[in-house]
Each structure stands twice: as C-alpha cells, then as structure tokens.
Design a protein around this motif. Structure first.
Motif, PDB file in Angstrom:
ATOM      1  N   THR A   1       0.886  -1.176  -0.048  1.00  0.00           N
ATOM      2  CA  THR A   1      -0.156  -0.076   0.132  1.00  0.00           C
ATOM      3  C   THR A   1       0.715   1.187   0.132  1.00  0.00           C
ATOM      4  N   THR A   2       1.970   1.234   0.708  1.00  0.00           N
ATOM      5  CA  THR A   2       3.045   2.369   0.537  1.00  0.00           C
ATOM      6  C   THR A   2       3.416   2.573  -0.735  1.00  0.00           C
ATOM      7  N   LEU A   3       3.773   1.655  -1.546  1.00  0.00           N
ATOM      8  CA  LEU A   3       4.400   1.885  -2.815  1.00  0.00           C
ATOM      9  C   LEU A   3       3.290   2.310  -3.577  1.00  0.00           C
ATOM     10  N   LEU A   4       1.848   2.033  -3.469  1.00  0.00           N
ATOM     11  CA  LEU A   4       0.872   2.499  -4.276  1.00  0.00           C
ATOM     12  C   LEU A   4       0.720   3.895  -4.005  1.00  0.00           C
ATOM     13  N   ARG A   5       0.789   4.420  -2.670  1.00  0.00           N
ATOM     14  CA  ARG A   5       0.276   5.610  -2.367  1.00  0.00           C
ATOM     15  C   ARG A   5       1.524   6.667  -2.617  1.00  0.00           C
ATOM     16  N   LEU A   6       2.714   6.180  -2.835  1.00  0.00           N
ATOM     17  CA  LEU A   6       3.821   6.792  -3.352  1.00  0.00           C
ATOM     18  C   LEU A   6       3.730   7.042  -4.811  1.00  0.00           C
ATOM     19  N   ALA A   7       3.359   6.161  -5.487  1.00  0.00           N
ATOM     20  CA  ALA A   7       2.918   6.123  -6.820  1.00  0.00           C
ATOM     21  C   ALA A   7       2.069   7.101  -7.126  1.00  0.00           C
ATOM     22  N   ALA A   8       0.995   7.204  -6.421  1.00  0.00           N
ATOM     23  CA  ALA A   8      -0.287   8.039  -6.474  1.00  0.00           C
ATOM     24  C   ALA A   8       0.241   9.611  -6.205  1.00  0.00           C
ATOM     25  N   GLY A   9       1.125   9.690  -5.640  1.00  0.00           N
ATOM     26  CA  GLY A   9       1.546  11.187  -5.202  1.00  0.00           C
ATOM     27  C   GLY A   9       1.048  11.561  -4.021  1.00  0.00           C
ATOM     28  N   LEU A  10       0.472  10.739  -2.930  1.00  0.00           N
ATOM     29  CA  LEU A  10      -0.036  10.765  -1.770  1.00  0.00           C
ATOM     30  C   LEU A  10       0.754  10.961  -0.593  1.00  0.00           C
ATOM     31  N   LEU A  11       1.849  10.191  -1.030  1.00  0.00           N
ATOM     32  CA  LEU A  11       3.354  10.483   0.222  1.00  0.00           C
ATOM     33  C   LEU A  11       4.398  10.559  -0.471  1.00  0.00           C
ATOM     34  N   GLN A  12       5.327  11.070   0.074  1.00  0.00           N
ATOM     35  CA  GLN A  12       6.691  11.518  -0.175  1.00  0.00           C
ATOM     36  C   GLN A  12       7.731  10.666   0.369  1.00  0.00           C
ATOM     37  N   ALA A  13       8.654  10.226  -0.756  1.00  0.00           N
ATOM     38  CA  ALA A  13       9.611   9.274  -0.372  1.00  0.00           C
ATOM     39  C   ALA A  13      10.629   9.856   0.645  1.00  0.00           C
ATOM     40  N   THR A  14      11.102   8.982   1.427  1.00  0.00           N
ATOM     41  CA  THR A  14      12.169   9.481   2.226  1.00  0.00           C
ATOM     42  C   THR A  14      13.520   9.561   1.537  1.00  0.00           C
ATOM     43  N   SER A  15      13.850   8.550   0.728  1.00  0.00           N
ATOM     44  CA  SER A  15      15.055   8.796  -0.370  1.00  0.00           C
ATOM     45  C   SER A  15      14.754   7.758  -1.375  1.00  0.00           C
ATOM     46  N   GLY A  16      15.457   7.970  -2.574  1.00  0.00           N
ATOM     47  CA  GLY A  16      15.547   7.352  -3.658  1.00  0.00           C
ATOM     48  C   GLY A  16      14.665   8.172  -4.666  1.00  0.00           C
ATOM     49  N   SER A  17      14.495   7.630  -5.820  1.00  0.00           N
ATOM     50  CA  SER A  17      13.734   8.012  -6.984  1.00  0.00           C
ATOM     51  C   SER A  17      12.586   7.443  -7.317  1.00  0.00           C
ATOM     52  N   LEU A  18      11.411   7.896  -7.592  1.00  0.00           N
ATOM     53  CA  LEU A  18      10.253   7.193  -8.321  1.00  0.00           C
ATOM     54  C   LEU A  18       9.616   8.061  -9.475  1.00  0.00           C
ATOM     55  N   HIS A  19       9.541   7.413 -10.465  1.00  0.00           N
ATOM     56  CA  HIS A  19       8.954   8.039 -11.853  1.00  0.00           C
ATOM     57  C   HIS A  19       7.944   7.589 -12.380  1.00  0.00           C
ATOM     58  N   VAL A  20       6.716   8.146 -12.455  1.00  0.00           N
ATOM     59  CA  VAL A  20       5.567   7.396 -12.854  1.00  0.00           C
ATOM     60  C   VAL A  20       5.279   8.157 -14.300  1.00  0.00           C
ATOM     61  N   LEU A  21       5.052   7.368 -15.188  1.00  0.00           N
ATOM     62  CA  LEU A  21       4.693   7.846 -16.453  1.00  0.00           C
ATOM     63  C   LEU A  21       5.813   8.890 -17.188  1.00  0.00           C
ATOM     64  N   GLY A  22       7.009   8.423 -16.466  1.00  0.00           N
ATOM     65  CA  GLY A  22       8.033   9.501 -16.896  1.00  0.00           C
ATOM     66  C   GLY A  22       8.403  10.750 -16.102  1.00  0.00           C
ATOM     67  N   ILE A  23       7.291  10.971 -14.994  1.00  0.00           N
ATOM     68  CA  ILE A  23       7.524  11.954 -14.128  1.00  0.00           C
ATOM     69  C   ILE A  23       8.020  11.596 -12.905  1.00  0.00           C
ATOM     70  N   ASP A  24       9.002  12.459 -12.462  1.00  0.00           N
ATOM     71  CA  ASP A  24       9.371  12.556 -10.914  1.00  0.00           C
ATOM     72  C   ASP A  24       8.165  12.836 -10.340  1.00  0.00           C
ATOM     73  N   VAL A  25       7.491  11.964  -9.597  1.00  0.00           N
ATOM     74  CA  VAL A  25       6.259  12.116  -8.729  1.00  0.00           C
ATOM     75  C   VAL A  25       6.904  13.078  -7.540  1.00  0.00           C
ATOM     76  N   GLY A  26       7.919  12.650  -6.887  1.00  0.00           N
ATOM     77  CA  GLY A  26       8.270  13.584  -5.822  1.00  0.00           C
ATOM     78  C   GLY A  26       8.099  15.110  -6.190  1.00  0.00           C
ATOM     79  N   ARG A  27       8.840  15.462  -7.347  1.00  0.00           N
ATOM     80  CA  ARG A  27       8.957  16.844  -7.653  1.00  0.00           C
ATOM     81  C   ARG A  27       7.565  17.545  -8.321  1.00  0.00           C
TER      82      ARG A  27
END
Length: 588
Positions: free
Chosen positions: A51-77
């Motif tokens: 669930t944490t991974l899905l919520r990170l992918a949905a932009g509902l949580l901010q990662a503590t570290s590392g990178s996550l790109h969804v559809l080529g977009i940096d979801v954290g930014r």
C-alpha cells in the motif's frame, strides 16, 4: 507512452514511530520497473509495503529517499502532474452512500473535470461494463459489497487514465463478483492498452498478471512472470487423501506441525495439498494417506519464497489446542448448540433472510457462504444476538434468543471482520477491558490473560499499543479477547479478509486447535478454500438457503466440482438462472 509505467531506484519510505527514536521502515531501498500496457501484481504478507508503494506512486506520500518516476514524471517533484494522468482506487474507496449510482458517477466526473460532451458515452460504457445500468437510481449504501466495488472502479475510471492503481480491489468480495471485476480490468488492459498495477491477497489473481513482485518487510524477495515464480515449486507438490474419518484440516495440522519437513499444506477438494522439502520422507506424517504428485501453481512458489525468508512469523507453525473448557466437558459433545427453524428477517418490504433452517453441533466448524448481499451477514448477526429475528425459532447454547439474548451472549465469543480493538490501548489494556466486559475480574482475569497471551503467542507484546501492531498480531489479539471468557461458541465474521495465504494458514491452524478443544466455530468467508476447513457449510443467495452439507456433499450437488470455488459459482448461477437472472442483493 513511457517505456515503463513506473520506475523506482533505491526507493525508501520510513514513518516515525510515536514514543520511539526509531522509524518504522515501510520500503527499504527497492528497485523495480513496472511495464506499460500490462497488468502487474504486488503480493506479499501484511505490512510488506504494498500500500505504501501505491500511495507513493499516486503522489499521496513523499519518499524518504531514492527516486520514483511515474509515466516518466518524477512524482516527488510534481505529484499533481502524475495525479492528472492516473487513477487510484484505495482499499476503502470513498463512495457517497446517500447518493445514487448515477450521482456518484456525476460527482467524480465533476471532481476530475471530465468534459460534459464526453460523459454520457463514458458513463454508458462503464455502466455496461460493470452491469450497473439497471441500478443507476439505487443509493450506493443499498448496494451489495461486490456492486459497491464495481461502482468504485467505475468512479475511478470516469476519466481515461494512463495508469490505474488498485489496492486490494476484491477484498470482501464474493467469487462471482471477484470474477466480474477481473474481467473488467483485463478488458481495459486488452482493449485500451491500460497500464494496471494491483496489490492482491489472491494468488489466482496474481497468476493472471504479466509480472509479479513479491514484497516482504519493505524489500523485494522475487519478481518475474508468474510461471517463473511457480517453477520454484516444481516436483515438490503433492495431494494426500486423509484416512476415512479424519477431517482434511487435521491431516493439514499434522503436516504444518512437522518442523522442517513440510513447507506448506492446505485443504483442497477433501484432500490436503502440500509442498514437501526435497529429499524428505513424508510417509511417517501422512497417516497412511494416499499421496499423488500435483502440478505446482503460483501460490506454491509464493509460499516457498516466504518460508525461505528470514521471517519469525513464517516459521511459527505451532498452535496448540487450549485446555478443554470445563463448560464443554460438562456438556454432551454430540448435542446441538445452535438450532434455527424458519428464520426470517425483514427490513421494511425487503426480505434479507427467508425461512432458513439449519442446526450446528457442538465442536463443529460451520460455514456461512454466499454472494455479497445474500443474507449471510444478517443471519450471522441474528445468531450472535446482535439483531432480532422478524419471525422463526432461534436457539443458541440452549437459550432462546427471542427471550434471553443477553444471557446467550455470555456463552459466545465474537470476532468481527474489522477487529474491534481499541487502538490507543495496549495489548494488556485491551484484554483487561474485554475481560471486564465479560465479567472476569481479579485472579480469574489474570489467569485467563496469562493463558491467552501464551496461546496466541503475544507474550512480550503486552505494552505495545494495539493500533500499531502488524495485522497478524491484531488478529491474534482480537481472537484472544474473544476467547477470554471461554465461550462455548465462537463467531468469526470474514476473519481473514485481506489476509495473505501465509496469515490464513496460521489463522486456521489456530481454529483447528480450538475445534479440537471442543469449541463450536461459526464462520463467514469469501475465501472458498476456507470452506474446506468446515465440517458443514450452507450457501445462501437472495435470502434463501441453496445448499447445506459437508464440503464433499456440496461439491457433489454442484456436479462433482473440483473445488469449493467452482461448486459455489455453479450453485449460485444455477439458482439465479432458475429465477430469471442475476439476483442483486442489498446491504441493509
């Protein structure tokens, strides 16, 4: 279209723990690539990080570290840019129960800014796909559980996303509705090249996916095509027919208790399917059972991966029977403890249960099965004394529930689907509270608390806040609280809903131990494999009883179905065909 729908590198997510200097690690440096235009599954035990991974992918949580790109977009930014192109259906999707099906669709279309000129065609397609076109004026709160899930999926899809995130979409859904939901999802992938990432507790669902990721304690234990994971169990899977007179669950318990020799065992079709360790002689464990090799499946590979991981819970396969209650010793063990005759429950003009009759014997495990809205939960609540019957005879533990509901409740234990624990209280405080509610005090309460802490392996957890416990520990605590007063009858309402296969095995090993100690167990479930643990089952639909008997008798009634899921679907579909079509239940 991006080469990957989702790509993570060294992705970490930690949550601060209240009252502790250490953080809780939900994801621990994972790397993964989710393909586009395909169906991908996340599987793993409770607390694995799905669930944490899905919520990170949905932009509902901010990662503590590392990178996550969804559809080529940096979801954290730029989480909003991602949210504009995806749809996310959480475990508890927010339907507005006072609004109709159509009004819910309109509301979500407004929220997502769907243009007016495209809505009608999209609504018609979604209503046709989910078979909800006949129910557009019905309030969402009056839909069955399966229909609510389909409406939630339709609301999620009112705009056309490029990536669909689904978090346990079929939890609490019956086999028929589960099949319909998956047909919808697979159609979207095939016809619209939609990318779908789904977390699921059902290994047969994960088996339909192009890729499977096995998560555990925030890391990835395995990944690949379902067949690659399945092959880990090739040549190690067998089916054993128990000797006459031995329930399959008792042979399963013997196998699970065999330290190191057996990786997994589960009742199936009146036999026990098990995975043995290579080079181990199992004959001494099988009580002269007839053993035949069977083909491995994804769930077998999944269980091998988990058993091989360094997980104390995974290696905990012991569950001893509690001391036999003096109440049980004093009673005639062959006697009937629940008697139901011509039971009826109406809500206004709606008949939820129609003239149902059955009985349950002492020490039996008795299953109530049925599609969402079939009337089984209403029947269950009447048996527990939580809801009065409109008419009919209902006796539990020798007491007529029309006249002595309060006295009857002292003889029963109840574990709800959503465990009724007080999350801000510790384990010890919860047990003290429930013990007092059941009339236990002083030395007797302390004695029973010690016994259930040992029985459910909660020693050392007494001062932990129950709301912060992992799901498996919450389940153990709920069971401990329900059994503090040594009830004659234990009622379990979908106790393993959302639990992974490993947790379900451990839970049912405990139920088998309780049955061996003389406790009568009544259970509702949507996992058809769990019907195999029962001595007898009933199947209801639209308030009527369709089948009653042992699992073997019910499979024969369904034309010698290979397993309970096939039997369930055949019996319900045959009844509905005879009644002129689909029986759409409500949820009063």
């Amino acid at each position: 279209m991006a080469a990957c729908a989702l790509s993570a590198r060294q992705l970490c997510k930690r949550f601060p723990l209240k009252g502790s200097k250490q953080d809780s690690v939900a994801l621990n440096g994972i790397n993964l690539d989710i393909p586009s235009a395909a169906l991908t599954a996340l599987v793993g035990p409770d607390g694995a990080g799905k669930t944490t991974l899905l919520r990170l992918a949905a932009g509902l949580l901010q990662a503590t570290s590392g990178s996550l790109h969804v559809l080529g977009i940096d979801v954290g930014r730029d989480p909003q840019a991602v949210q504009d192109r995806i749809s996310y259906m959480p475990q508890r999707f927010g339907l507005y129960e006072d609004l109709s099906v159509q009004e819910n669709l309109d509301l979500y279309a407004d929220l997502h800014g769907v243009p007016r000129d495209v809505r009608q065609e999209r609504f018609q397609r979604l209503l046709r796909m989910t078979d909800l076109a006949r129910f557009t004026s019905r309030p969402a709160g009056k839909l069955s559980g399966g229909m609510k899930q389909k409406l939630g999926l339709a609301c999620t899809l009112v705009r056309s996303p490029e990536l669909l995130l689904l978090d346990e979409p079929t939890v609490g859904v019956d086999p028929l509705s589960r099949r319909e939901l998956w047909q919808i999802v697979q159609q979207l992938v095939q016809d619209e090249q939609l990318s779908v990432l789904v977390s699921t507790s059902y290994m047969d669902e994960a088996e339909r996916c192009a890729q499977v990721f096995v998560l555990h304690e925030g890391g990835i234990l395995a990944q690949g095509e379902p067949d690659a994971i399945r092959r880990r169990a090739d040549g190690l899977c067998f089916s054993a027919a128990p000797p006459p007179g031995m329930p399959a669950r008792e042979l399963q318990a013997r196998l699970l208790d065999a330290s190191g020799a057996i990786i997994d065992a589960v009742p199936e079709g009146g036999k026990v399917r098990f995975i043995g360790r290579g080079g181990t002689n199992h004959s001494s464990l099988l009580a002269n059972a007839e053993v035949t090799p069977v083909a491995a499946r994804l769930e077998d590979g999944f269980m091998m991966i988990l058993r091989a991981s360094d997980n104390p819970a995974a290696s905990d396969k012991t569950a001893t029977a509690p001391p036999r209650s003096s109440k049980v010793d004093e009673a005639n063990e062959a006697s009937t403890v629940i008697e139901v005759r011509d039971l009826v429950r109406k809500f206004g003009d709606f008949t939820a249960v129609a003239s149902t009759s059955f009985s349950v014997r002492r020490g039996e495990i008795f299953g109530l099965l049925g599609p969402n809205g079939a009337g089984k939960t209403t029947t269950f609540r009447m048996l527990c004394g939580l809801l009065p019957a409109s008419s009919g005879f209902l006796q539990v533990a020798g007491l007529n529930l029309r006249h002595a509901r309060a006295q009857a409740r002292q003889k029963i234990g109840y574990v709800a689907q959503k465990f009724a624990l007080y999350g801000n209280l510790t384990v010890a405080e919860n047990l003290a509270f429930f013990g007092g509610a059941y009339g236990l005090h002083g030395a007797r309460l302390r004695e029973r608390t010690r016994e259930v802490l040992a029985q459910f392996q909660l020693n050392g957890q007494e001062e932990r806040q129950s709301g912060l416990l992992p799901g498996g520990f919450k389940q153990r605590l709920a069971m401990a609280a329900g059994l503090l007063h040594e009830p004659e009858i234990l009622f379990l309402d979908e106790p393993t809903s959302g639990a992974d296969p490993l947790a379900r095995r451990e839970f049912w090993r405990r139920i088998t131990a309780l049955s061996q100690a003389g406790v009568t167990v009544v259970v509702t479930t949507h996992f058809m494999e769990e019907a195999e643990y029962c001595d007898r089952i009933v199947i209801q639909d639209a308030g009527r009883l369709l089948a009653i008997g042992t699992p073997a008798e019910v499979r024969r009634q369904a034309g010698d179905a290979a397993n309970m899921e096939q039997a369930f679907i055949a019996i319900v579909e045959s009844n509905r065909a005879g009644n002129g079509g689909h029986a759409a239940g409500a949820a009063p």
